[in-house]
Motif scaffolding. Structure first.
Motif, short mmCIF file in Angstrom:
data_model
loop_
_atom_site.label_atom_id
_atom_site.label_comp_id
_atom_site.label_asym_id
_atom_site.label_seq_id
_atom_site.Cartn_x
_atom_site.Cartn_y
_atom_site.Cartn_z
N GLN A 1 0.70 -1.25 -0.09
CA GLN A 1 0.07 -0.12 -0.22
C GLN A 1 0.72 1.21 0.01
O GLN A 1 0.42 2.29 -0.41
N THR A 2 1.82 1.26 0.52
CA THR A 2 2.86 2.34 0.54
C THR A 2 3.93 2.29 -0.36
O THR A 2 5.15 3.04 -0.18
N SER A 3 3.91 1.60 -1.31
CA SER A 3 5.01 1.49 -2.36
C SER A 3 6.33 1.09 -1.94
O SER A 3 7.31 1.76 -2.64
N GLY A 4 6.40 0.35 -0.78
CA GLY A 4 7.83 -0.12 -0.27
C GLY A 4 8.41 0.84 0.78
O GLY A 4 9.48 0.64 0.87
N ASP A 5 7.63 2.00 1.04
CA ASP A 5 8.23 3.00 2.12
C ASP A 5 8.01 2.32 3.31
O ASP A 5 7.04 2.46 4.18
#
Length: 80
Positions: free
Chosen positions: A30-34
């Motif tokens: 959901q956080t693009s890997g952050d």
């Protein structure tokens, strides 16, 4: 200590075998890997769930207390 990245790259069986890994993978997705954002989102959701559970517990406790008191008041021995 550095966070370890886990996800589908390690194999889908690793993600599905452990709910913690599946949840972590979902937040990372959901956080693009952050990692930092994923952690903040997970903590925010966990705290919101905890507060909601505490609210429901207090609400049930009040209802139980009222029911106990009502039952006690109704049972005054005035009945013939």
């Amino acid at each position: 200590m550095q966070a370890r990245q886990t996800g589908p790259a390690e194999g889908s069986s690793a993600v599905t075998s452990c709910p913690v890994e599946a949840i972590a993978a979902a937040y990372l997705s959901q956080t693009s890997g952050d990692l930092a954002l994923a952690l903040r989102c997970a903590i925010t959701d966990a705290l919101a769930d905890l507060l909601d559970a505490e609210r429901r517990t207090r609400e049930r406790s009040r209802l139980i207390s009222r029911g106990f008191v009502r039952g006690r008041l109704d049972d005054t021995g005035d009945a013939p």
